[in-house]
Design an enzyme around this catalytic site. Structure first.
Site, PDB file in Angstrom:
ATOM      1  N   ARG A 167       0.748  -1.323  -0.086  1.00 15.71           N
ATOM      2  CA  ARG A 167       0.334  -0.132   0.282  1.00 15.71           C
ATOM      3  C   ARG A 167       0.921   1.177   0.125  1.00 15.71           C
ATOM      4  O   ARG A 167       0.441   2.611   0.754  1.00 15.71           O
ATOM      5  CB  ARG A 167      -1.021   0.336   1.027  1.00 15.71           C
ATOM      6  CG  ARG A 167      -0.144  -0.192   2.512  1.00 15.71           C
ATOM      7  CD  ARG A 167      -0.803  -0.013   3.474  1.00 15.71           C
ATOM      8  NE  ARG A 167      -0.110  -0.060   5.026  1.00 15.71           N
ATOM      9  CZ  ARG A 167      -0.168   0.165   5.998  1.00 15.71           C
ATOM     10  NH1 ARG A 167      -1.738   0.947   6.282  1.00 15.71           N
ATOM     11  NH2 ARG A 167       0.455  -0.476   6.932  1.00 15.71           N
ATOM     12  N   ARG A 213       5.250  10.510   2.749  1.00 13.61           N
ATOM     13  CA  ARG A 213       6.523   9.602   3.551  1.00 13.61           C
ATOM     14  C   ARG A 213       7.933   9.911   3.023  1.00 13.61           C
ATOM     15  O   ARG A 213       7.901  10.040   2.124  1.00 13.61           O
ATOM     16  CB  ARG A 213       6.513   8.563   4.245  1.00 13.61           C
ATOM     17  CG  ARG A 213       7.338   7.638   4.888  1.00 13.61           C
ATOM     18  CD  ARG A 213       6.979   6.393   6.179  1.00 13.61           C
ATOM     19  NE  ARG A 213       6.999   5.226   4.801  1.00 13.61           N
ATOM     20  CZ  ARG A 213       6.885   4.379   5.362  1.00 13.61           C
ATOM     21  NH1 ARG A 213       6.620   4.156   6.774  1.00 13.61           N
ATOM     22  NH2 ARG A 213       7.433   2.893   4.665  1.00 13.61           N
ATOM     23  N   ARG A 222      15.342  -1.866   3.469  1.00 18.27           N
ATOM     24  CA  ARG A 222      15.055  -2.784   4.969  1.00 18.27           C
ATOM     25  C   ARG A 222      16.072  -4.551   5.342  1.00 18.27           C
ATOM     26  O   ARG A 222      16.282  -4.635   4.389  1.00 18.27           O
ATOM     27  CB  ARG A 222      13.396  -3.402   5.235  1.00 18.27           C
ATOM     28  CG  ARG A 222      11.863  -2.562   4.739  1.00 18.27           C
ATOM     29  CD  ARG A 222      11.317  -2.919   3.898  1.00 18.27           C
ATOM     30  NE  ARG A 222      10.467  -1.791   3.266  1.00 18.27           N
ATOM     31  CZ  ARG A 222       9.544  -1.412   4.018  1.00 18.27           C
ATOM     32  NH1 ARG A 222       9.444  -1.500   5.247  1.00 18.27           N
ATOM     33  NH2 ARG A 222       8.683  -0.360   3.320  1.00 18.27           N
ATOM     34  N   ASP A 243      10.880  -6.709   8.893  1.00 22.10           N
ATOM     35  CA  ASP A 243      10.500  -5.484   7.178  1.00 22.10           C
ATOM     36  C   ASP A 243       9.743  -4.391   7.786  1.00 22.10           C
ATOM     37  O   ASP A 243      10.062  -3.331   7.019  1.00 22.10           O
ATOM     38  CB  ASP A 243       9.312  -6.214   6.531  1.00 22.10           C
ATOM     39  CG  ASP A 243       7.703  -6.924   7.385  1.00 22.10           C
ATOM     40  OD1 ASP A 243       8.190  -7.595   8.328  1.00 22.10           O
ATOM     41  OD2 ASP A 243       7.076  -6.159   6.827  1.00 22.10           O
ATOM     42  N   ASN A 244      10.116  -3.993   8.444  1.00 19.01           N
ATOM     43  CA  ASN A 244       9.862  -3.036   9.746  1.00 19.01           C
ATOM     44  C   ASN A 244      10.925  -2.020  10.287  1.00 19.01           C
ATOM     45  O   ASN A 244      11.312  -1.417  10.786  1.00 19.01           O
ATOM     46  CB  ASN A 244       8.124  -2.629  11.190  1.00 19.01           C
ATOM     47  CG  ASN A 244       7.809  -3.468   9.877  1.00 19.01           C
ATOM     48  OD1 ASN A 244       7.469  -2.751   8.118  1.00 19.01           O
ATOM     49  ND2 ASN A 244       6.439  -3.945  10.184  1.00 19.01           N
ATOM     50  N   ASP A 267       7.671   2.720   9.826  1.00 16.12           N
ATOM     51  CA  ASP A 267       6.417   1.860   9.918  1.00 16.12           C
ATOM     52  C   ASP A 267       5.576   2.356  11.520  1.00 16.12           C
ATOM     53  O   ASP A 267       5.344   1.482  12.249  1.00 16.12           O
ATOM     54  CB  ASP A 267       6.577   0.324   9.918  1.00 16.12           C
ATOM     55  CG  ASP A 267       6.609   0.277   8.042  1.00 16.12           C
ATOM     56  OD1 ASP A 267       5.563   1.664   7.167  1.00 16.12           O
ATOM     57  OD2 ASP A 267       6.354  -1.135   7.797  1.00 16.12           O
TER      58      ASP A 267
HETATM   59  P1  AMP Z   1       2.996  -3.824   7.736  1.00 17.43           P
HETATM   60  O1  AMP Z   1       2.236  -4.176   9.067  1.00 17.43           O
HETATM   61  O2  AMP Z   1       1.956  -2.594   8.039  1.00 17.43           O
HETATM   62  O3  AMP Z   1       4.585  -3.562   7.504  1.00 17.43           O
HETATM   63  O4  AMP Z   1       2.648  -4.558   6.873  1.00 17.43           O
HETATM   64  C1  AMP Z   1       2.647  -5.559   6.330  1.00 17.43           C
HETATM   65  C2  AMP Z   1       2.881  -6.097   4.981  1.00 17.43           C
HETATM   66  O5  AMP Z   1       1.816  -5.953   4.547  1.00 17.43           O
HETATM   67  C3  AMP Z   1       3.195  -4.943   4.280  1.00 17.43           C
HETATM   68  O6  AMP Z   1       3.569  -5.763   2.416  1.00 17.43           O
HETATM   69  C4  AMP Z   1       2.771  -3.967   3.648  1.00 17.43           C
HETATM   70  O7  AMP Z   1       2.643  -3.462   2.201  1.00 17.43           O
HETATM   71  C5  AMP Z   1       1.104  -5.017   3.374  1.00 17.43           C
HETATM   72  N1  AMP Z   1      -0.500  -4.445   3.737  1.00 17.43           N
HETATM   73  C6  AMP Z   1      -0.330  -3.681   4.991  1.00 17.43           C
HETATM   74  N2  AMP Z   1      -2.061  -3.398   4.645  1.00 17.43           N
HETATM   75  C7  AMP Z   1      -2.282  -3.144   3.233  1.00 17.43           C
HETATM   76  C8  AMP Z   1      -3.345  -3.207   2.823  1.00 17.43           C
HETATM   77  N3  AMP Z   1      -4.230  -1.821   2.782  1.00 17.43           N
HETATM   78  N4  AMP Z   1      -3.264  -3.274   1.433  1.00 17.43           N
HETATM   79  C9  AMP Z   1      -2.443  -4.027   0.569  1.00 17.43           C
HETATM   80  N5  AMP Z   1      -1.327  -4.444   1.946  1.00 17.43           N
HETATM   81  C10 AMP Z   1      -1.359  -3.882   2.676  1.00 17.43           C
HETATM   82 MG    MG Z   2       5.474  -3.020   7.682  1.00 17.22          MG
END
Ligand code: AMP
Ligand code: MG
Length: 492
Positions: A91, A174, A181, A250-251, A260
């Site tokens: 996203r 951002r 990462r 990944d964060n 993140d």
């Molecule tokens: P995060 O926990 O926010 O670091 O996200 C983990 C993964 O989920 C990353 O690959 C994000 O890009 C993906 N992700 C989180 N929210 C969404 C969303 N609303 N649509 C698509 N991908 C998402």
């Molecule tokens: Mg993330």
């Protein structure tokens, strides 16, 4: 006619396997909520560019500015310990990079601008609440002096998105030193693509650790320096009571920035086991576990680098272990050094560790507010007359009184006079952090009533966290008891 954004997109020049080219999805009715003009200027962008309807369209992904090369970057990652070989920007879309006023290359990324090939089942969108939250907390971190990604803008899409309920959609612009990462390295390591790994490592070295390139063993020097920056970063978090909440690999930024801002939060009452995230069932990322988790993540980075460290695998593993063993010393130096400054201990004497730990233990038992305890200790360092303000934060005030006797005796061995001591403490013990109940109130006003005045007010207070701001003192108050228990959500 304003000058365009001076893009120079190095990541988009890397091999195709590093990203997917993708355009943001146009949205219905863009509306600017907030522009960080000071940051725009730092980036060499004329802020008035975003004052026009066309400029706001850029900030929601409806218009692609000249020179942008939108990509979604590929990465993998361990999420709560489970390896996922492909995550990627689901996203978020990187518009491109600019060289800022200090000569540093910075990414400009839209978060919430529509699906990408990495979206899996997600909609690629972000809701207004989490966008404001990231804006506030990342800017607060920057003002505290802690390495972090920044917020250039928040804009509404004019569309709604579906979560547990229907919510207004928004996009955060951002800015980061990069979006590489630990998980980016894992992406290629999982595919046994050593050539890409080497390419990524060389790129990261050139961008973030250029002096490692000249070391006898550049990849080893790179690993050591990433470890050092992360150790220092996590120490800085602990010293202000910050809990990241989702320290998946990944964060974790290779550049050593906080990145993140999903379920993160600052703690009010001090408690080492504090967890806010609704999905962190086992407290994996609890406040006091963050150094251990950072170390674990760095071990995953070291795993990836094994093929680059030496042709002899045993030798490579030995080197990686050596590097990882350096984490503790780095962390301890940063953390205990910081704690000393928080308590005005500029010299090192035997018994200091006990003194510091005893305070923390007593704060935990007595549910003392972390930020206020240290802030009020600044005045107490100048005069015992200020003790009342500190002791009242402890359920059993006598627990503080006892500790304060030892602290005062210890301060007698300090060279500074009492006012210099207080002033030095005030520069490291913030009065203002983004209190959870304040952030929630801001989001509630924005989402329910499109009232952004509380957002502006909170941002303004948090921009000078080490200053007393008469008239805004209530922003340093802990939550009322009814709001003391707090949960955060990932904001997806
Ligand atoms: P995060 O926990 O926010 O670091 O996200 C983990 C993964 O989920 C990353 O690959 C994000 O890009 C993906 N992700 C989180 N929210 C969404 C969303 N609303 N649509 C698509 N991908 C998402
Ligand atoms: Mg993330």
């Amino acid at each position: 006619m304003t000058a365009p954004i001076p893009f120079d997109n190095s990541y988009a020049r890397l091999p195709d396997s590093f990203y997917a080219r993708v355009l943001p999805t146009p949205v219905a009715a863009p509306g600017l909520v907030k522009l960080n003009s000071a940051l725009a200027l730092q980036l060499g962008i004329d802020p008035s560019l975003f004052a026009t309807p066309e400029g706001v369209e850029i900030l929601v992904g409806k218009r692609i500015p000249e020179g942008a090369e939108p990509i979604a970057t590929a990465y993998a990652g361990h999420q709560f310990g489970q390896f996922v070989p492909q995550l990627g920007d689901g996203r978020a879309i990187l518009l491109g990079e600019v060289i800022d006023c200090s000569g540093t290359r910075r990414d400009i990324q839209l978060k919430g601008s529509g699906p990408t090939p990495f979206s899996r089942r997600g909609d690629g969108r972000a809701a207004l609440g989490p966008v404001l939250r990231e804006y506030i907390v990342s800017e607060a971190m920057a003002a505290l002096g802690i390495p972090t990604t920044r917020a250039l803008a928040a804009a509404m899409t004019g569309e709604t998105i579906m979560r547990d309920t229907i919510l207004p959609g928004a996009v955060l612009t951002r800015v980061a030193s990069s979006h590489i990462r630990v998980g980016t390295f894992q992406f290629f390591a999982a595919r046994r693509d050593v050539e890409a790994l080497r390419h990524l490592a060389d790129y990261a070295i050139a961008r973030h650790y250029p002096d490692a390139a000249g070391a006898a063993q550049p990849y080893r020097a790179f690993l050591d320096q990433v470890i050092a920056r992360q150790a220092e970063l996590v120490a800085r978090w602990l010293l202000v009571g910050f809990i990241h909440g989702v320290m998946n690999t990944d964060n974790m930024s290779i550049a050593g920035e906080t990145i993140d801002y999903g379920p993160c939060a600052f703690m009010d009452t001090y408690g080492p086991a504090t967890v806010f995230s609704s999905i962190d069932y086992y407290g994996r990322y609890a406040y006091a576990k963050q150094p251990a988790m950072a170390h674990w993540n760095l071990a995953r980075l070291a795993d990836c680098l094994i093929p680059l460290l030496s042709e002899n695998q045993d030798e490579a593993i030995a080197q990686a272990n050596d590097s990882l063993a350096g984490f503790a010393a780095r962390f301890n130096a940063a953390y205990f050094g910081g704690l000393r400054r928080k308590l005005a201990l500029s010299t090192e004497l035997e018994g200091d560790s006990d003194l510091m730990q005893t305070l923390l233990d007593r704060m935990a038992v007595n549910k003392a507010d972390f930020t206020l305890t240290f802030r009020r200790l600044c005045d107490a360092a100048a005069s015992p007359e200020a003790d009342d303000m500190v002791r009242s934060l402890f359920e059993n005030p006598a627990a503080f009184d006892e500790w304060a006797i030892g602290w005062r005796q210890r301060l007698e061995h300090e060279p500074q006079d009492r006012n210099a001591r207080r002033d030095a403490m005030r520069r490291v013990n913030p009065a203002f952090i983004p209190r959870n109940h304040r952030v929630e109130a801001v989001i509630e006003a924005a989402v329910a009533r499109r009232d952004f005045a509380p957002f502006e007010a909170l941002l303004s207070v948090l921009s000078a966290p080490y200053d007393d701001q008469p008239g805004f003192a209530h922003y340093s108050d802990p939550p009322p008891p009814s709001q003391a228990s707090y949960q955060t959500f990932c904001g997806t």
